[in-house]
Design a protein around this motif. Structure first.
Motif, mmCIF file in Angstrom:
data_model
loop_
_atom_site.group_PDB
_atom_site.id
_atom_site.type_symbol
_atom_site.label_atom_id
_atom_site.label_comp_id
_atom_site.label_asym_id
_atom_site.label_seq_id
_atom_site.Cartn_x
_atom_site.Cartn_y
_atom_site.Cartn_z
ATOM 1 N N LYS A 164 40.256 19.289 11.704
ATOM 2 C CA LYS A 164 41.222 18.368 11.390
ATOM 3 C C LYS A 164 42.264 17.695 12.610
ATOM 4 O O LYS A 164 42.584 18.565 13.337
ATOM 5 N N THR A 165 42.805 16.749 12.217
ATOM 6 C CA THR A 165 44.147 16.223 13.313
ATOM 7 C C THR A 165 45.191 16.029 12.543
ATOM 8 O O THR A 165 45.181 15.298 11.406
ATOM 9 N N LEU A 166 46.116 16.464 13.059
ATOM 10 C CA LEU A 166 47.681 16.115 12.385
ATOM 11 C C LEU A 166 48.467 15.513 13.302
ATOM 12 O O LEU A 166 48.473 15.617 14.578
ATOM 13 N N GLY A 167 48.575 14.401 12.747
ATOM 14 C CA GLY A 167 49.533 13.551 13.715
ATOM 15 C C GLY A 167 51.097 13.783 13.380
ATOM 16 O O GLY A 167 51.536 13.619 12.366
ATOM 17 N N ALA A 217 39.823 17.701 30.252
ATOM 18 C CA ALA A 217 38.842 18.645 30.459
ATOM 19 C C ALA A 217 39.589 19.971 30.778
ATOM 20 O O ALA A 217 38.905 21.109 30.375
ATOM 21 N N MET A 218 40.687 19.992 31.344
ATOM 22 C CA MET A 218 41.273 21.277 31.704
ATOM 23 C C MET A 218 41.672 21.820 30.270
ATOM 24 O O MET A 218 41.396 23.108 30.161
ATOM 25 N N ALA A 219 42.098 21.195 29.372
ATOM 26 C CA ALA A 219 42.403 21.660 28.123
ATOM 27 C C ALA A 219 41.641 22.334 27.286
ATOM 28 O O ALA A 219 41.584 23.109 26.430
ATOM 29 N N LEU A 220 40.321 21.491 27.458
ATOM 30 C CA LEU A 220 39.262 21.685 26.666
ATOM 31 C C LEU A 220 38.085 22.984 27.326
ATOM 32 O O LEU A 220 37.255 23.103 26.437
ATOM 33 N N ALA A 221 38.425 23.396 28.401
ATOM 34 C CA ALA A 221 37.459 24.315 29.355
ATOM 35 C C ALA A 221 37.204 25.227 28.334
ATOM 36 O O ALA A 221 35.732 25.740 28.522
ATOM 37 N N CYS A 222 37.855 26.137 27.539
ATOM 38 C CA CYS A 222 37.330 27.368 26.842
ATOM 39 C C CYS A 222 37.484 26.891 25.592
ATOM 40 O O CYS A 222 37.489 28.158 24.871
ATOM 41 N N ASP A 223 36.926 25.668 25.158
ATOM 42 C CA ASP A 223 36.611 25.520 23.804
ATOM 43 C C ASP A 223 37.740 26.144 22.649
ATOM 44 O O ASP A 223 37.763 27.099 22.155
ATOM 45 N N PRO A 224 38.914 25.677 22.866
ATOM 46 C CA PRO A 224 40.248 26.097 22.096
ATOM 47 C C PRO A 224 40.058 25.900 20.674
ATOM 48 O O PRO A 224 39.267 24.902 20.412
ATOM 49 N N LYS A 225 40.521 26.863 19.861
ATOM 50 C CA LYS A 225 40.554 26.399 18.424
ATOM 51 C C LYS A 225 41.442 25.382 17.875
ATOM 52 O O LYS A 225 41.262 24.577 17.030
ATOM 53 N N VAL A 226 42.625 25.329 18.891
ATOM 54 C CA VAL A 226 43.641 24.267 18.394
ATOM 55 C C VAL A 226 43.986 23.705 19.617
ATOM 56 O O VAL A 226 44.325 24.438 20.568
ATOM 57 N N VAL A 227 44.285 22.305 19.856
ATOM 58 C CA VAL A 227 44.765 21.437 20.943
ATOM 59 C C VAL A 227 45.887 20.793 20.554
ATOM 60 O O VAL A 227 45.807 20.228 19.476
ATOM 61 N N ILE A 228 46.925 21.044 21.328
ATOM 62 C CA ILE A 228 48.052 20.318 20.869
ATOM 63 C C ILE A 228 48.265 19.265 21.965
ATOM 64 O O ILE A 228 48.410 19.375 23.077
ATOM 65 N N GLU A 283 34.635 16.453 17.080
ATOM 66 C CA GLU A 283 33.451 16.648 16.101
ATOM 67 C C GLU A 283 32.449 17.886 16.660
ATOM 68 O O GLU A 283 31.760 18.501 15.785
ATOM 69 N N ARG A 284 32.312 17.840 17.921
ATOM 70 C CA ARG A 284 31.408 18.681 18.541
ATOM 71 C C ARG A 284 31.828 20.353 18.443
ATOM 72 O O ARG A 284 31.106 21.071 18.002
ATOM 73 N N THR A 285 33.322 20.477 18.599
ATOM 74 C CA THR A 285 33.722 21.812 18.725
ATOM 75 C C THR A 285 34.417 22.281 17.265
ATOM 76 O O THR A 285 34.572 23.444 17.283
ATOM 77 N N GLY A 286 34.699 21.430 16.824
ATOM 78 C CA GLY A 286 35.553 21.864 15.414
ATOM 79 C C GLY A 286 36.973 22.229 15.643
ATOM 80 O O GLY A 286 37.414 22.992 14.828
ATOM 81 N N MET A 287 37.380 21.824 16.808
ATOM 82 C CA MET A 287 38.821 22.281 16.968
ATOM 83 C C MET A 287 39.850 21.486 16.178
ATOM 84 O O MET A 287 39.539 20.317 15.748
ATOM 85 N N GLY A 288 40.963 22.113 15.909
ATOM 86 C CA GLY A 288 41.883 21.337 15.145
ATOM 87 C C GLY A 288 42.958 20.855 16.237
ATOM 88 O O GLY A 288 43.012 21.188 17.549
ATOM 89 N N VAL A 289 43.333 19.586 15.881
ATOM 90 C CA VAL A 289 44.187 19.015 17.003
ATOM 91 C C VAL A 289 45.774 18.488 16.123
ATOM 92 O O VAL A 289 45.782 18.226 15.254
ATOM 93 N N VAL A 290 46.737 18.919 16.923
ATOM 94 C CA VAL A 290 47.997 18.397 16.898
ATOM 95 C C VAL A 290 48.079 17.071 17.685
ATOM 96 O O VAL A 290 48.329 17.397 19.100
ATOM 97 N N LEU A 291 48.306 15.957 17.202
ATOM 98 C CA LEU A 291 48.487 14.737 18.088
ATOM 99 C C LEU A 291 49.757 14.315 17.988
ATOM 100 O O LEU A 291 50.560 13.829 17.083
ATOM 101 N N VAL A 292 50.685 14.850 19.091
ATOM 102 C CA VAL A 292 52.030 14.479 18.999
ATOM 103 C C VAL A 292 52.357 13.026 19.785
ATOM 104 O O VAL A 292 51.748 12.751 20.495
ATOM 105 N N THR A 293 52.799 12.070 19.042
ATOM 106 C CA THR A 293 52.954 10.863 19.530
ATOM 107 C C THR A 293 53.955 9.935 18.825
ATOM 108 O O THR A 293 54.642 10.329 17.600
ATOM 109 N N HIS A 294 54.327 8.873 19.315
ATOM 110 C CA HIS A 294 55.292 7.866 18.481
ATOM 111 C C HIS A 294 54.427 6.779 18.256
ATOM 112 O O HIS A 294 54.982 5.791 17.848
#
Lengths: 374, 322, 313
Positions: free
Chosen positions: A84-87, A215-226, A251-262
């Motif tokens: 899921k993605t949280l904005g 690519a750097m942030a996803l290199a190790c398939d994290p469960k959550v990406v901010i 979709e590929r890895t099922g990671m959760g995303v916190v999308l910080v944005t304005h």
């Protein structure tokens, strides 16, 4: 560490939060004075049962500066389900980035986490020895930074910077790491990845750099990406590509995303849930579609009103008067009261609670939740 | 919100309203300089350093006026009875830091040494700043050949070791504090001039200067209103740093015999201690080293705080983000 | 690279010309030459005739421009004639005095920079806590005390009282280490404070950059990030600083060489200035200028080696 990795992941995909059946919308959400029906029970429990990958509760991170204590984050909580993605939206200076940094334990001094929890895989990131936390960064939770240029070390090739993450968390040898870095570059859509891996950051375009950062942030398939404003520094055309890229990976890895944005458009495009932040606190959360179509908090309304909508050229562009209050000297009542067109006396007495109004939504406004709730 | 709807509010509400008004005043109405000074006043170590510096200056002024016989005790000696027995050790009653080979009080001489240091450091700064401002401004503002010439001059001055030029100038022109200060100025202006040149270069191309031009402001007005204020803090900090450098260099000059012999300077005192220490006479070392150490430490701390206060970006390079 | 070096060598010519001009201004116009003539003659021999004789012998009666070109010629060919006080060839003197200076300055400077870097890294890592504060206070104290006083105290206690080092002296060959140990120690003690403060600022500045946070977010331990990212990036300002410090090497070597009777070029220079030994002064100034320019060229090469964005040429 590796042993508890998989058990920590919630079993199965879990129903998407956005699809949780919700009651019919209250008839008159346009009028914030009419309270939304408060419905604190059932749904919250249903959401909790979904076992979020990241559960942030009551997080407070303050900067202890010479000028006083800046309460950049003052009691923020949210959950992200698998895939899921949280904005996390708000104006600049409202504490969005500090929230992200606090979760990773990377708040720069004089910033400090003063309370709260950030539970990831049954462990609280905020109460972990630095060494353990370092072992989790990059592997379980990682971050995409706002400025791709400054987030890359100018003196190291992009491939080497990606490989560093693999060096920390995998047993691959140097050559394998270099190969994996090229693969990762290819997976984030960098053309001629083998060549780009040997390039210096300053030799790449802005969009390309942001892909490297991803690519750097996803290199190790994290469960959550901010993802901290991952598209702000980019051209409009590149912005959509980057958001698509994040979604594809998700979709590929099922990671959760916190999308910080304005950028509300980005949230509308990419997020399932939205959390609106104002002056260090959340003022409204809920499924993106619901919140955007029927905003409950006057601040959310103002935010939504302040972006032009194609096809509604005649609609007046609403600007929010005033500015974000000084986080070192907060008013005693509602933080938004000074800028709120609807504020009344009661708003300035005490800070409103964050009330569950049903349909997976919460609002921090006495006008929206009804005085009766207090 | 405006004050209009504040009438008849409860105490709590009024408090909130006031707070907001005050916030705005603080944020908008104060000049950067006054904000800097406020930051400086809050910095405790800076205030301690400032107090020490003030005390030193006051002491030097009082002593220089001849009050309390400090000046006399530092300079006068009986020519008829010159013998080494006049050395009195540290801790002697009436001469807390002892006396030197001429029977002159070391404490009094150390105090007079402040005067020399102040005079020399101040004079050197006073000569350096105009040179640096002039060259930096001319190079940055006019650019082209003028800039090339000044840049060449700066690289020449940097390439010649400054201390050599200082020593040579003093040796040839003659030993005087003015010559020394001039020599320090001639060799020490490049750093500041480069900063000033940079500021003027930047200003020439900046939009606010273009805007000011478009509104009909003359060069002089632009320079004084828009550019010079931007280099002000570099000038101040440079002044303090140069002051420290000059006072320390005077000791070196004394060591190679290029300071004023008769005067009470910290350098000449420490230099004479060089031969006295081997016979167990420490007074000429202890007095000036103590004075100079405390004074320069206060100057350095104050300089640091001043820089931080005038340019907080340098201090908190990890800006507060949220 | 070769192209760059050639360009750099050509670009030093105007600077050398400027140095010659400064030198010429100071000695031939401000009045150095008259003092020089006055000084090289014994008191009895200072008659107008002999002074004129010497003026002619040194070419000081010729037109100013010719004298200037002469100075430039001396500097370019590095031929300065003979010393006034020892009558030895200046180039021979320089060659004889350089090794001792190098033996003093090179190891001391290297240790100074290395130690300062180590301390600055400690400070940056423990920012705001006691090791940082302690090093900070000691640095300011070290900067504020007169170098000469520290040298006197050091010699008195460490050499004279404790007998750990010889008081002063010199010998050729490796045995010189015995005499150099105390000057090295004092050198490092006196200079390290400045460096630590600067290096710390450079490191802390880099530490605040986003890429450091990004490296930490990858899961790298802080120490490794410091070594691999922060230090390398801070090297750029640090190199600049090291170049600026080079002229101060001269002050240090003059003081320590003179104090500990080390026959180095600093000592040669002090003697030359004090005795108006014009040829030796010219030679040493030129030597130092060339050294300084050479050092900046090396630094530029190092910049290019550290930072891929820097392109030589």
């Amino acid at each position: 560490m590796t042993g508890e990795r998989d058990p920590a992941r919630p079993p199965g995909g879990g129903a998407p939060t956005g699809a949780v059946p919700r009651p019919a919308a209250p008839a008159a959400t346009g009028d914030a004075r009419r309270p939304l029906p408060a419905r604190p029970a059932g749904l919250a429990a249903a959401l909790a049962a979904e076992a979020p990958v990241l559960d942030v509760r009551n997080l407070a991170a303050w900067y202890f500066t010479d000028e006083g204590t800046v309460k950049a984050v003052d009691g923020v909580g949210f959950k992200i389900g698998k895939g899921k993605t949280l904005g996390l939206v708000g104006e600049s200076g409202c504490g969005k980035t500090a929230t992200g940094l606090a979760v990773l334990g990377l708040l720069p001094p004089p910033g400090r986490v003063v309370r709260g929890e950030a539970v990831l895989g049954r462990r609280d990131l905020l109460r972990m020895p630095e060494q353990d936390l370092a072992a989790m960064r990059g592997r379980d939770v990682s971050m995409i930074f706002q400025e791709p240029m400054s987030a890359l070390d100018p003196l190291m090739t992009t491939g080497a910077q990606i490989a560093e993450c693999l060096e920390m968390h995998t047993d691959l040898d140097r050559r394998q790491r270099a190969e994996k870095a090229v693969e990762l570059l290819a997976s984030v859509g960098v053309p001629e990845p083998a060549l780009r891996a040997k390039a210096w950051p300053h030799e790449l375009s802005g969009g390309m750099r942001q892909r490297v950062v991803i690519a750097m942030a996803l290199a190790c398939d994290p469960k959550v990406v901010i993802a901290d404003e991952p598209t702000t520094a980019l051209d409009v055309t590149v912005q959509a590509q980057i958001l698509d890229l994040i979604e594809d990976t998700q979709e590929r890895t099922g990671m959760g995303v916190v999308l910080v944005t304005h950028d509300l458009a980005a949230v509308a495009q990419a997020a399932d849930e939205v959390a609106v932040m104002y002056a260090g606190v959340l003022v409204e959360t809920g499924p993106v579609k619901d919140v955007f179509s029927r905003p409950a908090h006057p601040y959310t309304k103002a935010l939504l009103g302040s972006i032009p909508v194609v096809g509604q050229a005649d609609r007046q562009l609403v600007t929010i008067p005033g500015r974000v209050p000084n986080l070192a000297r907060l008013p005693s009542g509602c933080r938004f009261a000074d800028r709120c067109p609807l504020a009344e006396g009661a708003c300035r007495v005490a800070e409103p609670d964050f009330i569950d109004v049903g349909a997976g939504r919460k609002v921090r406004c006495i006008l929206a939740t009804g005085r009766a709730a207090r | 919100m405006s004050g209009g709807n504040m009438g008849g509010m409860s105490a709590t509400r009024r408090k909130t309203g006031d707070g907001t008004v005050e916030n705005r005043r603080r944020d908008r109405g104060t000049s950067p300089f006054r904000l800097s000074m406020r930051r400086l006043a809050r910095d405790r170590s800076a205030m301690v350093a400032a107090a020490i510096i003030t005390a030193f200056i006051a002491t030097a002024l009082v002593a220089g006026s001849g009050a309390f016989g400090i000046k006399a005790a530092a300079t006068e000696f009986d020519e008829n009875s010159l013998d080494t027995m006049r050395y009195l050790p540290v801790g002697t009653e009436g001469h807390i830091l002892g006396t030197d080979g001429f029977g002159r009080d070391v404490l009094a001489r150390s105090i007079m040494g402040i005067r020399t240091a102040l005079y020399l450091g101040y004079l050197a700064g006073l000569m350096t700043v105009p040179i640096a401002l002039l060259f930096g401004a001319v190079a940055g503002w006019y650019g082209g050949l003028v800039d090339d010439a000044v840049t060449w001059l700066m690289s020449v001055v940097v390439a010649v070791p400054g201390i050599l030029l200082i020593m040579s100038l003093i040796q040839i022109v003659g030993k005087s504090f003015t010559t020394m200060a001039f020599a320090f100025a001639v060799t020490g202006w490049v750093g500041l001039a480069r900063v000033v040149r940079g500021a003027f270069l930047q200003a020439r191309e900046s939009e606010y200067v273009l805007a000011a031009r478009a509104l009909g402001a003359g060069d002089a007005r632009i320079v004084f209103r828009h550019v010079l204020p931007n280099v002000f803090h570099f000038v101040t900090v440079n002044f303090v740093l140069q002051f420290v450098g000059v006072v320390k260099s005077e000791v070196f000059l004394a060591f190679v015999g290029l300071t004023l012999v008769g005067e009470a300077t910290w350098g000449s005192m420490i230099d004479s201690a060089r031969s006295e220490v081997s016979s167990g006479r420490w007074q000429n070392l202890i007095g000036p080293t103590l004075f100079m150490g405390i004074f320069l430490m206060a100057m350095t701390v104050f300089g640091d705080s001043l820089r931080d206060a005038l340019d907080p970006k340098l201090k908190n390079s990890e800006e507060v983000r949220s | 690279m070769l192209h760059y070096l050639a360009r750099r060598i050509v670009s030093t010519l105007p600077i050398l010309l400027g140095v010659a001009l400064v030198f010429f201004l100071v000695f031939n116009l401000v009045g150095g030459s008259e003092r020089f003539l006055y000084n090289i003659l014994p008191p009895k021999g200072r008659t107008p005739e002999t002074i004129n004789q010497y003026r002619e012998a040194y070419g000081l009666d010729r037109p100013v421009i010719v004298q200037f070109l002469d100075t430039v010629g001396d500097m370019v060919t590095f031929d300065f004639g003979r010393s006034e006080s020892t009558r030895q060839k200046v180039s021979y003197l320089i060659a004889r005095y350089v090794p001792a200076s190098a033996a003093l300055a090179v190891p001391a400077f290297a240790v100074e920079i290395a130690l300062a870097l180590a301390l600055a890294m400690l400070c940056a890592r423990t920012r705001g806590r006691w090791p940082d504060r302690l090093v900070g206070v000691l640095s300011v104290a070290g900067m504020s005390l007169p170098m000469l006083a520290l040298v006197i105290i050091g010699q008195r206690f460490l050499a004279f009282e404790a007998g750990l080092f010889p008081i002063s002296g010199w010998t050729r060959g490796l045995g010189a280490v015995r005499y150099l140990a105390l000057p090295w120690l004092l050198w490092v003690t006196v200079t390290v404070g400045y460096d630590v403060r600067f290096f710390r600022t450079a490191l802390v500045e880099e530490q605040g950059k986003e890429y450091v946070r990004a490296a930490l977010a990858k899961g790298m331990p802080r120490r490794l990030v410091m070594r691999r990212h922060v230090l390398r990036n801070a090297l750029v300002p640090i190199l600049t600083y090291v170049v600026i410090q080079v002229p101060f090497l001269l002050t240090g070597s003059m003081l320590l060489e003179r104090f500990f009777s080390i026959p180095g070029i600093g000592e040669l220079l002090v003697q030359a200035i004090l005795s108006y030994d014009l040829p030796v002064m010219k030679a040493t100034v030129t030597f130092y200028t060339l050294f300084f320019i050479g050092f900046s060229v090396v630094t530029d090469l190092l910049y290019a080696a550290v930072d891929p964005r820097v392109r030589l040429g």
